[in-house]
Design a protein around this motif. Sequence first.
Motif, short mmCIF file in Angstrom:
data_model
loop_
_atom_site.label_atom_id
_atom_site.label_comp_id
_atom_site.label_asym_id
_atom_site.label_seq_id
_atom_site.Cartn_x
_atom_site.Cartn_y
_atom_site.Cartn_z
N TYR A 185 13.75 97.43 62.25
CA TYR A 185 13.54 96.79 60.96
C TYR A 185 13.49 97.82 59.84
CZ TYR A 185 12.46 92.09 62.75
OH TYR A 185 12.53 90.85 63.31
N MET A 226 16.89 99.17 59.07
CA MET A 226 17.69 98.21 58.33
C MET A 226 17.28 98.16 56.85
SD MET A 226 17.86 95.13 61.14
CE MET A 226 18.59 93.96 60.00
N LEU A 227 15.96 98.25 56.61
CA LEU A 227 15.48 98.22 55.23
C LEU A 227 15.93 99.46 54.47
CD1 LEU A 227 11.86 96.79 55.61
CD2 LEU A 227 13.85 95.65 54.60
N HIS A 250 14.70 89.34 48.75
CA HIS A 250 15.94 89.99 49.17
C HIS A 250 15.72 90.76 50.47
CE1 HIS A 250 19.95 91.74 47.78
NE2 HIS A 250 19.72 92.29 48.95
N ALA A 251 14.61 91.53 50.54
CA ALA A 251 14.32 92.31 51.75
C ALA A 251 14.09 91.39 52.94
CB ALA A 251 13.10 93.19 51.51
N ALA A 267 17.35 90.07 54.25
CA ALA A 267 18.14 91.09 54.95
C ALA A 267 17.71 91.21 56.40
CB ALA A 267 18.00 92.43 54.24
N GLU A 302 18.60 101.20 55.01
CA GLU A 302 20.03 101.02 54.72
C GLU A 302 20.21 100.06 53.55
OE1 GLU A 302 21.63 99.69 58.40
OE2 GLU A 302 21.64 101.67 59.34
N GLU A 303 19.41 99.00 53.53
CA GLU A 303 19.50 98.01 52.46
C GLU A 303 19.14 98.63 51.11
OE1 GLU A 303 20.34 94.26 50.95
OE2 GLU A 303 20.63 95.01 52.99
N TYR A 304 18.21 99.61 51.13
CA TYR A 304 17.78 100.24 49.89
C TYR A 304 18.63 101.46 49.53
CZ TYR A 304 13.55 97.53 51.04
OH TYR A 304 12.67 96.53 51.38
N ARG A 350 12.08 100.09 47.76
CA ARG A 350 12.62 98.75 47.51
C ARG A 350 12.73 98.49 46.01
NH1 ARG A 350 10.11 94.38 46.07
NH2 ARG A 350 8.05 95.03 46.80
N LYS A 388 15.48 95.73 44.53
CA LYS A 388 15.44 94.63 45.50
C LYS A 388 14.10 93.89 45.42
CE LYS A 388 19.40 96.03 47.34
NZ LYS A 388 20.65 95.26 47.28
#
Length: 286
Positions: free
Chosen positions: A60, A63-64, A34-35, A38, A66-68, A25, A30
Amino acid sequence: MPQAQSASAATVRLLVLGRRLRDLRQGAGKSLEHAAAALGVSVLAIRRIEQGQVKWKMPYIKMLLEEYGVDGEEARVFLALAAEANQPGWWYRYRDALPEWFRAFVTLEEEASLIRAYEPHYVPGIMQTEDYARIVLRAGLRDSDEVERRVALRLQRQRTLLEQGGTELWAVIDETVLRRPVARPEVMRAQIDHLIELVARPNVTLQVIPFGLFLHEAMYGPFYIFRFPFPELQDIVYFENVAGSGYVDQHDNVAAFVEALDRISAQVPPPQRTEAMLTEIRKEIR
């Protein structure tokens, strides 16, 4: 029974992966907020994931990642490790005999590459014979079925950690441990025989503090130092005293325990003399 203030009820692997997820992260620039946004959860929920305090919900985590910006093989490996970390350890089938305050200890023990121990009163649990363990446990428990389940758990810990050779154990005990008549003479002799067998293993080291060393730094009570094969996780200390038990993971506090045990180990007879000391003490038990 001791009431330990656990550093975490999670497994060691969740702690490690939580710190890796935090690093991912931060590497992605991020924030916690932000996390949390998301996933549509609170910042506290993200903190608990990163601190390994809860079993992970795999969607979860995906998804994290992918977000990172973590994808491909790196994401696949991380998710596989996370799924494995979510699974209970071998000791889960003994959960009925495992006190809540001791569960963190077993998870640390299971993942440690090195366990260092100081025991002034009893043979360390992981080194006890069945008969010795049964007598020690009866001193604090009334239910015979619970005693037998605890004995079975203690023996399984020994088989899993010592006999399979995956963990290194370095224990220091007071001579009083071997001479105090905790059990009948034949049980004590059998226990010493067992210690002699264990110290012949390449992954087991035992030192005995002789009566001649009257005072030393660890006289306040037993403690264990756990070292792990993960760079994200520093040593953790478990200790007991008259007020209960607890865990220490702050570097300076852990260092105090490590340095004390280092100095004691240097003052007492070296491991090469332990078998002879055990043999001599065994002869004197009548």
